[in-house]
Design an enzyme around this catalytic site. Structure first.
Site, short mmCIF file in Angstrom:
data_model
loop_
_atom_site.label_atom_id
_atom_site.label_comp_id
_atom_site.label_asym_id
_atom_site.label_seq_id
_atom_site.Cartn_x
_atom_site.Cartn_y
_atom_site.Cartn_z
N ASP A 264 0.80 -1.23 0.00
CA ASP A 264 0.00 0.00 0.00
C ASP A 264 0.84 1.28 0.00
O ASP A 264 0.46 2.28 0.59
CB ASP A 264 -1.00 -0.01 1.16
CG ASP A 264 -0.32 -0.30 2.48
OD1 ASP A 264 0.91 -0.46 2.47
OD2 ASP A 264 -1.02 -0.35 3.50
N HIS B 287 21.96 3.33 -20.44
CA HIS B 287 20.91 3.57 -19.45
C HIS B 287 21.27 2.91 -18.12
O HIS B 287 20.45 2.25 -17.49
CB HIS B 287 19.54 3.10 -19.96
CG HIS B 287 19.02 3.97 -21.05
ND1 HIS B 287 17.99 3.60 -21.88
CD2 HIS B 287 19.39 5.21 -21.47
CE1 HIS B 287 17.75 4.58 -22.76
NE2 HIS B 287 18.59 5.57 -22.52
N ASP C 192 24.18 11.88 -16.21
CA ASP C 192 23.07 12.32 -17.06
C ASP C 192 21.91 12.58 -16.10
O ASP C 192 21.32 11.64 -15.56
CB ASP C 192 22.73 11.22 -18.08
CG ASP C 192 21.66 11.65 -19.08
OD1 ASP C 192 20.94 12.63 -18.81
OD2 ASP C 192 21.55 10.99 -20.13
N ASP D 245 17.57 18.04 -19.33
CA ASP D 245 18.22 16.76 -19.65
C ASP D 245 19.68 17.04 -20.01
O ASP D 245 20.00 17.30 -21.16
CB ASP D 245 17.48 16.10 -20.82
CG ASP D 245 18.05 14.74 -21.19
OD1 ASP D 245 18.93 14.24 -20.45
OD2 ASP D 245 17.61 14.18 -22.22
N HIS E 278 23.85 5.98 -30.45
CA HIS E 278 22.52 6.58 -30.26
C HIS E 278 22.39 7.84 -31.11
O HIS E 278 23.36 8.29 -31.73
CB HIS E 278 22.27 6.87 -28.78
CG HIS E 278 23.31 7.77 -28.14
ND1 HIS E 278 23.38 9.12 -28.39
CD2 HIS E 278 24.32 7.50 -27.28
CE1 HIS E 278 24.38 9.64 -27.70
NE2 HIS E 278 24.98 8.67 -27.02
N HIS F 115 16.77 14.69 -29.29
CA HIS F 115 15.34 14.38 -29.16
C HIS F 115 14.64 15.62 -28.66
O HIS F 115 15.26 16.49 -28.02
CB HIS F 115 15.10 13.17 -28.25
CG HIS F 115 15.68 13.31 -26.86
ND1 HIS F 115 15.08 14.05 -25.88
CD2 HIS F 115 16.82 12.81 -26.31
CE1 HIS F 115 15.81 13.98 -24.76
NE2 HIS F 115 16.89 13.25 -25.00
N HIS G 117 11.72 12.61 -23.33
CA HIS G 117 11.71 12.33 -24.78
C HIS G 117 10.34 12.81 -25.25
O HIS G 117 9.36 12.08 -25.23
CB HIS G 117 11.89 10.83 -25.05
CG HIS G 117 13.25 10.35 -24.65
ND1 HIS G 117 13.57 9.03 -24.50
CD2 HIS G 117 14.39 11.02 -24.37
CE1 HIS G 117 14.84 8.91 -24.13
NE2 HIS G 117 15.36 10.10 -24.05
N GLU H 224 23.34 15.70 -27.97
CA GLU H 224 24.04 14.81 -27.05
C GLU H 224 24.92 13.76 -27.73
O GLU H 224 24.65 12.56 -27.63
CB GLU H 224 23.05 14.13 -26.12
CG GLU H 224 21.82 13.52 -26.78
CD GLU H 224 20.88 12.88 -25.76
OE1 GLU H 224 21.37 12.03 -24.98
OE2 GLU H 224 19.69 13.20 -25.75
N TYR I 10 31.75 5.86 -26.69
CA TYR I 10 31.80 4.84 -25.63
C TYR I 10 32.68 3.70 -26.12
O TYR I 10 32.33 3.00 -27.06
CB TYR I 10 30.39 4.33 -25.31
CG TYR I 10 29.37 5.45 -25.21
CD1 TYR I 10 29.12 6.07 -23.99
CD2 TYR I 10 28.69 5.92 -26.35
CE1 TYR I 10 28.21 7.11 -23.89
CE2 TYR I 10 27.78 6.96 -26.26
CZ TYR I 10 27.54 7.56 -25.04
OH TYR I 10 26.65 8.60 -24.96
N ARG J 44 29.73 11.41 -22.77
CA ARG J 44 28.60 12.06 -23.46
C ARG J 44 28.53 13.50 -22.97
O ARG J 44 28.81 13.77 -21.79
CB ARG J 44 27.29 11.33 -23.17
CG ARG J 44 26.08 12.00 -23.83
CD ARG J 44 24.83 11.09 -23.92
NE ARG J 44 24.25 10.73 -22.66
CZ ARG J 44 24.37 9.54 -22.09
NH1 ARG J 44 25.08 8.58 -22.67
NH2 ARG J 44 23.81 9.29 -20.92
N GLU K 243 25.76 16.61 -23.16
CA GLU K 243 24.37 16.85 -23.58
C GLU K 243 23.90 18.21 -23.10
O GLU K 243 23.95 18.52 -21.91
CB GLU K 243 23.47 15.75 -22.99
CG GLU K 243 22.00 15.97 -23.29
CD GLU K 243 21.12 14.82 -22.82
OE1 GLU K 243 21.50 14.12 -21.86
OE2 GLU K 243 20.04 14.62 -23.43
#
Ligand code: GLY
Ligand code: MN
Ligand code: MN
Length: 438
Positions: free
Chosen positions: A36, A242, A259, A270, A349, A353, A360, A383, A387, A404, A406
């Site tokens: 709950d 991710h 990120d 972002d 990637h 976006h 996104h 971005e 890698y 990265r 961004e």
């Protein structure tokens, strides 16, 4: 954002709908986390865009029937209930909600089934996002069936169901001045959070300590929630796009990729920054970092009205691929590598976006199969990244480096505004801010 902004969005939607249409937009529901207890409530982005009403279990119904001059906005929401409110928190209730959110009529949710039949009856078209919310799907199905079954009582179900997203996604893609103000603020807060993490970083601390610093800064500046799961990936973890564990010890000599962006009034920032755990880049890290930065800055030049994301993305791909060839990570000619997509092993990637209420964000990237031209008022990320997996078939000195960078750009008439300019980005800016410490 205030009630006028939301009211304006409703007016624009109703004007864009076919004549004699009705729209049904559900709020989000609470989602169970364990038994709950629930996840922190997050309003549905479409509902937020049209109401600013912060409670779960509600419906917005809009009619542009000609009998209403400026259209009709009806809200169904949870009724006042002293006992429930002692346990679960305050509710506006219909009376207060109508006043505070400049809605024409408001009713308790219990009245939804009956009232909705009367509201929908006689409209030609129903605007709705099928498949977006299971409960709402059932509700709309039931209402349509009930009206069809009551034809003998002169009831009339809408003949067509139109996807409301066709209108709303396009509206949301071009940000209003009020939205831009909020997004500037969200971006500014997120920049401060990245600076805080840079200053706090040192070997021996854990990735989740940096995550805590980031979230601390968000909340201290009035943005309680991150807009998405914060990524703090040090060393090899930066190569997992991710990565969410955020639980490894920071090691001297490694980079850490963060990120993270806050959510403010529903709008996302972002930002990604990558910096050395102990404040100084190694030679290889610096080389790869400057390559990613060069790709980003080159891509920036293409971000202006009437250009496309693809044009910017192609520039970034060219810079990264040439750099990887120069470093001996890729072999052969630039054109062949680009054609054969060899760079994708290291940059897998997209460049950009849309950004807005969703990280996104909504909005088509193509129109009639063509890349859509950019327009003033769009907000997007830029971005690029590189890698090098720990087991990549390259010189060992490059392995396990993930980078990265961004930023969030607002497209303007004359070019762009970088909303996230304040987060340090060059090697010297980062090294100097980390040297100075807190
Ligand atoms: N933070 C998610 C992304 O960069 O797309
Ligand atoms: Mn992004
Ligand atoms: Mn991101």
């Amino acid at each position: 954002m205030n009630t006028t902004d939301f009211s304006l969005s409703r007016q624009r939607l109703m004007k864009a709908m076919l004549p004699n249409s009705i729209a049904i937009v559900p709020a989000a529901s609470l989602v169970s986390r364990s038994r709950d207890t629930e996840y922190p409530f997050r309003q549905d982005s479409y509902f937020q865009y049209l109401t600013g009403f912060p409670e779960p279990e509600a419906y917005l119904v809009l009619s542009n029937d000609c009998e209403y001059k400026d259209g009709l906005s009806v809200l169904f929401c949870l009724d006042k209930d002293p006992l429930q409110e002692v346990w679960h928190g305050r509710r506006y209730g219909p009376k207060q909600a109508k006043k505070q959110f400049a809605i024409d009529m408001a009713f308790a949710l219990d009245e939804l089934d009956d009232k909705l039949l009367d509201l929908v009856d006689g409209h030609k078209h129903l605007y709705f996002a099928q498949g977006h919310n299971t409960q709402a799907d059932e509700l709309v199905f039931d209402v349509m069936q009930a009206l069809r079954n009551a034809a003998k009582q002169s009831k009339q179900a809408p003949a067509t169901i139109v996807d409301i997203r066709l209108i709303l996604d396009e509206m949301r893609l071009i940000k209003s001045d009020a939205e831009i103000q909020v997004m500037r603020q969200a971006a500014a807060i997120a920049c401060q959070a990245h600076i805080r993490a840079m200053k706090f970083s040192e070997a021996g601390k854990n990735e989740y300590h940096l995550e805590a610093e980031i979230h601390h800064e968000f909340a201290m500046q009035g943005a309680r929630h991150p807009a998405y799961g914060t990524i703090v990936g040090s060393g090899d973890n930066a190569c997992i796009l991710h990565y969410t564990e955020n639980n490894q010890t920071l090691t001297d000599g490694d980079l850490v990729l963060i990120d993270a962006g806050c959510e403010l009034q529903g709008y996302a920032a972002d930002i990604t920054r990558t910096f050395p755990v102990s404040g100084t880049f190694s030679e290889e890290q610096k080389q790869l970092y400057n390559l990613v930065l060069k790709a980003q800055l080159k891509a920036f030049r293409a971000f202006k009205a009437n250009n496309t994301i693809k044009q910017a993305s192609d520039l970034a791909i060219e810079v990264i691929t040439q750099g990887l060839i120069d470093f001996g990570i890729l072999r052969g000619e630039l054109a062949d590598n680009i054609e054969q997509l060899t760079y994708r092993e290291f940059y897998m990637h997209g460049l950009s976006h849309w950004l807005g209420l969703d990280v996104h964000d909504v909005g088509h990237y193509k129109i009639d199969d063509e890349d859509r031209p950019l327009k003033a008022g769009m907000v997007l990320t830029v971005e690029p990244g590189v890698y090098i997996a720990p087991d990549a078939n390259v010189d060992i000195k490059w392995r396990g480096i993930g980078i990265r960078i961004e930023d969030n750009l607002l497209i303007t008439e004359s070019g762009y505004e970088n909303l996230t300019q304040a987060a340090p980005k060059t090697v010297s800016e980062i090294e100097s801010i980390m040297r100075r410490g807190i």
